[in-house]
Every structure is written in structure tokens, then in C-alpha cells.
Design a protein around this motif. Sequence first.
Motif, PDB file in Angstrom:
ATOM      1  N   TRP A   1       2.150  -0.038   3.645  1.00 26.12           N
ATOM      2  CA  TRP A   1       1.558   1.258   3.358  1.00 26.12           C
ATOM      3  C   TRP A   1       0.660   1.779   4.486  1.00 26.12           C
ATOM      4  N   PRO A   2      -0.295   1.011   5.038  1.00 26.23           N
ATOM      5  CA  PRO A   2      -1.115   1.555   6.125  1.00 26.23           C
ATOM      6  C   PRO A   2      -0.296   1.893   7.374  1.00 26.23           C
ATOM      7  N   VAL A   3       0.711   1.106   7.660  1.00 24.16           N
ATOM      8  CA  VAL A   3       1.550   1.374   8.837  1.00 24.16           C
ATOM      9  C   VAL A   3       2.283   2.702   8.661  1.00 24.16           C
ATOM     10  N   VAL A   4       2.841   2.913   7.487  1.00 20.94           N
ATOM     11  CA  VAL A   4       3.547   4.165   7.209  1.00 20.94           C
ATOM     12  C   VAL A   4       2.583   5.341   7.276  1.00 20.94           C
ATOM     13  N   LEU A   5       1.378   5.163   6.747  1.00 22.13           N
ATOM     14  CA  LEU A   5       0.387   6.237   6.786  1.00 22.13           C
ATOM     15  C   LEU A   5      -0.002   6.571   8.221  1.00 22.13           C
TER      16      LEU A   5
ATOM     17  N   SER B   1      -9.454   3.340   5.254  1.00 17.91           N
ATOM     18  CA  SER B   1      -9.365   3.030   3.821  1.00 17.91           C
ATOM     19  C   SER B   1      -8.003   2.439   3.477  1.00 17.91           C
ATOM     20  N   ALA B   2      -6.949   3.001   4.046  1.00 13.61           N
ATOM     21  CA  ALA B   2      -5.607   2.500   3.778  1.00 13.61           C
ATOM     22  C   ALA B   2      -5.432   1.072   4.301  1.00 13.61           C
ATOM     23  N   VAL B   3      -5.977   0.788   5.470  1.00 10.70           N
ATOM     24  CA  VAL B   3      -5.852  -0.559   6.034  1.00 10.70           C
ATOM     25  C   VAL B   3      -6.602  -1.569   5.162  1.00 10.70           C
ATOM     26  N   VAL B   4      -7.827  -1.236   4.775  1.00 10.44           N
ATOM     27  CA  VAL B   4      -8.620  -2.162   3.957  1.00 10.44           C
ATOM     28  C   VAL B   4      -7.973  -2.373   2.588  1.00 10.44           C
ATOM     29  N   LEU B   5      -7.640  -1.289   1.910  1.00  4.53           N
ATOM     30  CA  LEU B   5      -7.036  -1.413   0.576  1.00  4.53           C
ATOM     31  C   LEU B   5      -5.634  -2.023   0.641  1.00  4.53           C
ATOM     32  N   GLY B   6      -4.871  -1.645   1.654  1.00  6.31           N
ATOM     33  CA  GLY B   6      -3.528  -2.202   1.795  1.00  6.31           C
ATOM     34  C   GLY B   6      -3.559  -3.685   2.077  1.00  6.31           C
ATOM     35  N   LEU B   7      -4.471  -4.107   2.935  1.00  7.70           N
ATOM     36  CA  LEU B   7      -4.598  -5.528   3.238  1.00  7.70           C
ATOM     37  C   LEU B   7      -5.048  -6.307   2.011  1.00  7.70           C
ATOM     38  N   PHE B   8      -6.041  -5.797   1.294  1.00  8.21           N
ATOM     39  CA  PHE B   8      -6.513  -6.453   0.076  1.00  8.21           C
ATOM     40  C   PHE B   8      -5.403  -6.559  -0.958  1.00  8.21           C
ATOM     41  N   ALA B   9      -4.711  -5.445  -1.200  1.00 10.45           N
ATOM     42  CA  ALA B   9      -3.645  -5.448  -2.209  1.00 10.45           C
ATOM     43  C   ALA B   9      -2.493  -6.352  -1.792  1.00 10.45           C
ATOM     44  N   SER B  10      -2.122  -6.343  -0.525  1.00 15.58           N
ATOM     45  CA  SER B  10      -0.999  -7.178  -0.093  1.00 15.58           C
ATOM     46  C   SER B  10      -1.343  -8.651  -0.187  1.00 15.58           C
TER      47      SER B  10
END
Length: 136
Positions: free
Chosen positions: A65-69, A90-99
Motif C-alpha cells: 500500500w505505501p509503495v502504491v501510494l 502515515s501510509a508507511v507507518v500504518l502499512g508497515l504496522f498492518a503488514s
Amino acid sequence: MRLLNCLLGILVAVVGFWLIWGTLAPVVVLGWAFVVGIFLWLKPESITEIWAWATLLLGLESFAWPVVLMIQLKGPSESLPEAEMGTILSAVVLGLFASVFWISFSYGLFKRAWRTDQPLSDDEPTRTSISPSRNS
């Protein structure tokens, strides 16, 4: 019961895919649902494995998701506005946490599925309780 879990696993993977890409044509999302559905119907042998694969796909989608964003927000200029930088952070932090969460969760499900498929070995020691004997 397997069909219901397969359908719910497909729903989980497709919603994650749709949230990543957002503006894709519905045909592409339906194609992804079909591919995931075929995979979840043929590959897993148990309900636990269905959910292990579905959560692994969700974890990989969260990682992407962060890469696509970042690719979507990249404009013709070299620098991004501060608001877009905050969105990417925000996308990197949330994406990393969720992944990490979903991939760890799927790892636990895979371990559980593979452990229950293994027969119990006869080499395991049996426990006996030792009680003191009374001599009169």
C-alpha cells in the motif's frame, strides 16, 4: 463450512486489494477475486490454511500500500508538498504496522495448520505421577 470460510477469505483479500488501488475498474477487482477464489479453493486443505493464506495476502497488500501510494502521488516535480509527505509518512507507518501484524498472524495460523496435520509421534514420554509409598 469450507465454502463459507473460502468466501469470507476472498472478501478479505479483495477488500484489501480494492483499498490499495481504489480507482481501478471493477473488472480488475473481480478478476483478482476470481484468482484468489480459485487459489483459496484449490490450495488449502483446511479452514485454518484458508485463513492463513487470506491473512498472508492481506499482509502483503498492506506492505504494498505505501509503495502504491508513493507511485500515485509522484508528480512531475522533484519535491512533494508537505501535505503529501505527511500522507506518505502515515501510509508507511500504518502499512508497515498492518503488514507485520497480518503476516505474523498468518505465520501463526500456518504453524497451527501444519502442526495439527502431523500425527502424534510415539516417542513422546508419558507422564506418570509418582506418589510416595507407605510401608507399615
